[in-house]
Motif scaffolding. Structure first.
Motif, PDB file in Angstrom:
ATOM      1  N   VAL A  32       0.829  -1.212   0.000  1.00  0.00           N
ATOM      2  CA  VAL A  32       0.000   0.000   0.000  1.00  0.00           C
ATOM      3  C   VAL A  32       0.863   1.261   0.000  1.00  0.00           C
ATOM      4  O   VAL A  32       0.338   2.370   0.155  1.00  0.00           O
ATOM      5  CB  VAL A  32      -0.987   0.020   1.200  1.00  0.00           C
ATOM      6  N   THR A  33       2.159   1.082  -0.198  1.00  0.00           N
ATOM      7  CA  THR A  33       3.081   2.210  -0.128  1.00  0.00           C
ATOM      8  C   THR A  33       2.725   3.292  -1.136  1.00  0.00           C
ATOM      9  O   THR A  33       2.781   4.477  -0.820  1.00  0.00           O
ATOM     10  CB  THR A  33       4.532   1.739  -0.331  1.00  0.00           C
ATOM     11  N   ASP A  34       2.363   2.882  -2.346  1.00  0.00           N
ATOM     12  CA  ASP A  34       2.040   3.886  -3.358  1.00  0.00           C
ATOM     13  C   ASP A  34       0.822   4.723  -2.960  1.00  0.00           C
ATOM     14  O   ASP A  34       0.761   5.917  -3.255  1.00  0.00           O
ATOM     15  CB  ASP A  34       1.828   3.246  -4.727  1.00  0.00           C
ATOM     16  N   ILE A  35      -0.113   4.104  -2.265  1.00  0.00           N
ATOM     17  CA  ILE A  35      -1.280   4.855  -1.790  1.00  0.00           C
ATOM     18  C   ILE A  35      -0.831   5.899  -0.769  1.00  0.00           C
ATOM     19  O   ILE A  35      -1.223   7.066  -0.844  1.00  0.00           O
ATOM     20  CB  ILE A  35      -2.327   3.910  -1.167  1.00  0.00           C
ATOM     21  N   SER A  36       0.000   5.468   0.161  1.00  0.00           N
ATOM     22  CA  SER A  36       0.471   6.385   1.203  1.00  0.00           C
ATOM     23  C   SER A  36       1.305   7.513   0.616  1.00  0.00           C
ATOM     24  O   SER A  36       1.162   8.677   1.001  1.00  0.00           O
ATOM     25  CB  SER A  36       1.295   5.625   2.238  1.00  0.00           C
ATOM     26  N   ARG A  37       2.185   7.176  -0.302  1.00  0.00           N
ATOM     27  CA  ARG A  37       3.059   8.200  -0.885  1.00  0.00           C
ATOM     28  C   ARG A  37       2.299   9.153  -1.783  1.00  0.00           C
ATOM     29  O   ARG A  37       2.684  10.309  -1.920  1.00  0.00           O
ATOM     30  CB  ARG A  37       4.195   7.537  -1.650  1.00  0.00           C
ATOM     31  N   GLY A  38       1.229   8.661  -2.395  1.00  0.00           N
ATOM     32  CA  GLY A  38       0.450   9.512  -3.284  1.00  0.00           C
ATOM     33  C   GLY A  38      -0.567  10.374  -2.558  1.00  0.00           C
ATOM     34  O   GLY A  38      -1.121  11.312  -3.120  1.00  0.00           O
ATOM     35  N   ALA A  39      -0.789  10.056  -1.296  1.00  0.00           N
ATOM     36  CA  ALA A  39      -1.783  10.783  -0.515  1.00  0.00           C
ATOM     37  C   ALA A  39      -1.225  12.133  -0.082  1.00  0.00           C
ATOM     38  O   ALA A  39      -0.063  12.243   0.286  1.00  0.00           O
ATOM     39  CB  ALA A  39      -2.187   9.968   0.712  1.00  0.00           C
ATOM     40  N   GLY A  40      -2.055  13.103  -0.106  1.00  0.00           N
ATOM     41  CA  GLY A  40      -1.654  14.413   0.401  1.00  0.00           C
ATOM     42  C   GLY A  40      -1.810  14.464   1.914  1.00  0.00           C
ATOM     43  O   GLY A  40      -2.261  13.505   2.548  1.00  0.00           O
ATOM     44  N   ARG A  41      -1.440  15.576   2.477  1.00  0.00           N
ATOM     45  CA  ARG A  41      -1.524  15.740   3.928  1.00  0.00           C
ATOM     46  C   ARG A  41      -2.971  15.645   4.412  1.00  0.00           C
ATOM     47  O   ARG A  41      -3.209  15.362   5.574  1.00  0.00           O
ATOM     48  CB  ARG A  41      -0.883  17.057   4.346  1.00  0.00           C
ATOM     49  N   ASP A  42      -3.930  15.875   3.530  1.00  0.00           N
ATOM     50  CA  ASP A  42      -5.335  15.758   3.916  1.00  0.00           C
ATOM     51  C   ASP A  42      -5.743  14.302   4.146  1.00  0.00           C
ATOM     52  O   ASP A  42      -6.816  14.029   4.664  1.00  0.00           O
ATOM     53  CB  ASP A  42      -6.249  16.411   2.877  1.00  0.00           C
ATOM     54  N   MET A  43      -4.870  13.369   3.767  1.00  0.00           N
ATOM     55  CA  MET A  43      -5.142  11.950   3.983  1.00  0.00           C
ATOM     56  C   MET A  43      -4.465  11.445   5.257  1.00  0.00           C
ATOM     57  O   MET A  43      -4.303  10.258   5.456  1.00  0.00           O
ATOM     58  CB  MET A  43      -4.668  11.126   2.788  1.00  0.00           C
ATOM     59  N   LEU A  44      -4.050  12.378   6.114  1.00  0.00           N
ATOM     60  CA  LEU A  44      -3.458  12.044   7.405  1.00  0.00           C
ATOM     61  C   LEU A  44      -4.348  12.580   8.510  1.00  0.00           C
ATOM     62  O   LEU A  44      -5.132  13.498   8.309  1.00  0.00           O
ATOM     63  CB  LEU A  44      -2.056  12.668   7.534  1.00  0.00           C
ATOM     64  N   HIS A  50      -0.258   9.708  11.071  1.00  0.00           N
ATOM     65  CA  HIS A  50      -1.063   8.505  10.879  1.00  0.00           C
ATOM     66  C   HIS A  50      -2.100   8.692   9.770  1.00  0.00           C
ATOM     67  O   HIS A  50      -2.640   9.785   9.595  1.00  0.00           O
ATOM     68  CB  HIS A  50      -1.751   8.126  12.195  1.00  0.00           C
ATOM     69  N   PRO A  51      -2.382   7.605   9.046  1.00  0.00           N
ATOM     70  CA  PRO A  51      -3.370   7.683   7.963  1.00  0.00           C
ATOM     71  C   PRO A  51      -4.757   8.030   8.488  1.00  0.00           C
ATOM     72  O   PRO A  51      -5.144   7.624   9.577  1.00  0.00           O
ATOM     73  CB  PRO A  51      -3.360   6.270   7.377  1.00  0.00           C
ATOM     74  N   SER A  52      -5.482   8.754   7.665  1.00  0.00           N
ATOM     75  CA  SER A  52      -6.868   9.085   7.986  1.00  0.00           C
ATOM     76  C   SER A  52      -7.767   7.893   7.663  1.00  0.00           C
ATOM     77  O   SER A  52      -7.335   6.916   7.040  1.00  0.00           O
ATOM     78  CB  SER A  52      -7.310  10.285   7.137  1.00  0.00           C
ATOM     79  N   ALA A  53      -9.008   8.013   8.051  1.00  0.00           N
ATOM     80  CA  ALA A  53      -9.986   6.965   7.725  1.00  0.00           C
ATOM     81  C   ALA A  53     -10.082   6.779   6.214  1.00  0.00           C
ATOM     82  O   ALA A  53     -10.218   5.650   5.726  1.00  0.00           O
ATOM     83  CB  ALA A  53     -11.347   7.318   8.319  1.00  0.00           C
ATOM     84  N   GLU A  54      -9.985   7.869   5.475  1.00  0.00           N
ATOM     85  CA  GLU A  54     -10.058   7.786   4.009  1.00  0.00           C
ATOM     86  C   GLU A  54      -8.882   6.979   3.447  1.00  0.00           C
ATOM     87  O   GLU A  54      -9.050   6.185   2.530  1.00  0.00           O
ATOM     88  CB  GLU A  54     -10.083   9.184   3.387  1.00  0.00           C
ATOM     89  N   GLN A  55      -7.690   7.204   3.997  1.00  0.00           N
ATOM     90  CA  GLN A  55      -6.539   6.447   3.509  1.00  0.00           C
ATOM     91  C   GLN A  55      -6.661   4.975   3.900  1.00  0.00           C
ATOM     92  O   GLN A  55      -6.376   4.088   3.099  1.00  0.00           O
ATOM     93  CB  GLN A  55      -5.219   7.028   4.029  1.00  0.00           C
ATOM     94  N   TYR A  56      -7.121   4.705   5.123  1.00  0.00           N
ATOM     95  CA  TYR A  56      -7.346   3.318   5.527  1.00  0.00           C
ATOM     96  C   TYR A  56      -8.370   2.651   4.613  1.00  0.00           C
ATOM     97  O   TYR A  56      -8.251   1.465   4.293  1.00  0.00           O
ATOM     98  CB  TYR A  56      -7.800   3.227   6.983  1.00  0.00           C
ATOM     99  N   ALA A  57      -9.371   3.393   4.171  1.00  0.00           N
ATOM    100  CA  ALA A  57     -10.374   2.835   3.266  1.00  0.00           C
ATOM    101  C   ALA A  57      -9.733   2.435   1.935  1.00  0.00           C
ATOM    102  O   ALA A  57     -10.074   1.385   1.368  1.00  0.00           O
ATOM    103  CB  ALA A  57     -11.506   3.835   3.042  1.00  0.00           C
ATOM    104  N   LEU A  58      -8.804   3.240   1.436  1.00  0.00           N
ATOM    105  CA  LEU A  58      -8.092   2.894   0.205  1.00  0.00           C
ATOM    106  C   LEU A  58      -7.237   1.642   0.407  1.00  0.00           C
ATOM    107  O   LEU A  58      -7.154   0.784  -0.471  1.00  0.00           O
ATOM    108  CB  LEU A  58      -7.221   4.062  -0.259  1.00  0.00           C
ATOM    109  N   TRP A  59      -6.604   1.547   1.572  1.00  0.00           N
ATOM    110  CA  TRP A  59      -5.821   0.337   1.880  1.00  0.00           C
ATOM    111  C   TRP A  59      -6.737  -0.880   1.893  1.00  0.00           C
ATOM    112  O   TRP A  59      -6.401  -1.919   1.332  1.00  0.00           O
ATOM    113  CB  TRP A  59      -5.141   0.465   3.232  1.00  0.00           C
ATOM    114  N   ALA A  60      -7.871  -0.758   2.559  1.00  0.00           N
ATOM    115  CA  ALA A  60      -8.809  -1.877   2.664  1.00  0.00           C
ATOM    116  C   ALA A  60      -9.287  -2.312   1.281  1.00  0.00           C
ATOM    117  O   ALA A  60      -9.405  -3.511   1.000  1.00  0.00           O
ATOM    118  CB  ALA A  60      -9.987  -1.497   3.553  1.00  0.00           C
TER     119      ALA A  60
END
Length: 75
Positions: A32-44, A50-60
């Motif tokens: 899921v590294t590419d998701i984390s690296r591509g996420a902006g600060r609004d995804m923290l 720590h990842p936001s709920a939105e980023q965790y949803a992308l991981w899921a």
């Protein structure tokens, strides 16, 4: 970005080892590294780390097909 290139290299190295170990043990490796690296600060979260709920949803969403396969459910 607050993350320097050596931090990214360490993460990539860790992920490579974890991937190899997962494969050697017959388990799924979902990166899921590419998701984390591509996420902006609004995804923290507010702590900026720590990842936001939105980023965790992308991981899921990324992990779900592999989880279903292991459980014998349709993707």
């Amino acid at each position: 970005s607050d993350v320097c290139s050596s931090d990214l290299a360490h993460i990539d190295h860790f992920n490579a080892i974890a991937r190899e170990l997962s494969i050697a043990r017959g388990t799924a490796w979902i990166d899921v590294t590419d998701i984390s690296r591509g996420a902006g600060r609004d995804m923290l979260t507010n702590d900026g780390l720590h990842p936001s709920a939105e980023q965790y949803a992308l991981w899921a969403e990324r992990v779900l097909p592999a989880a279903r396969a292991v459980l014998g459910q349709p993707a």
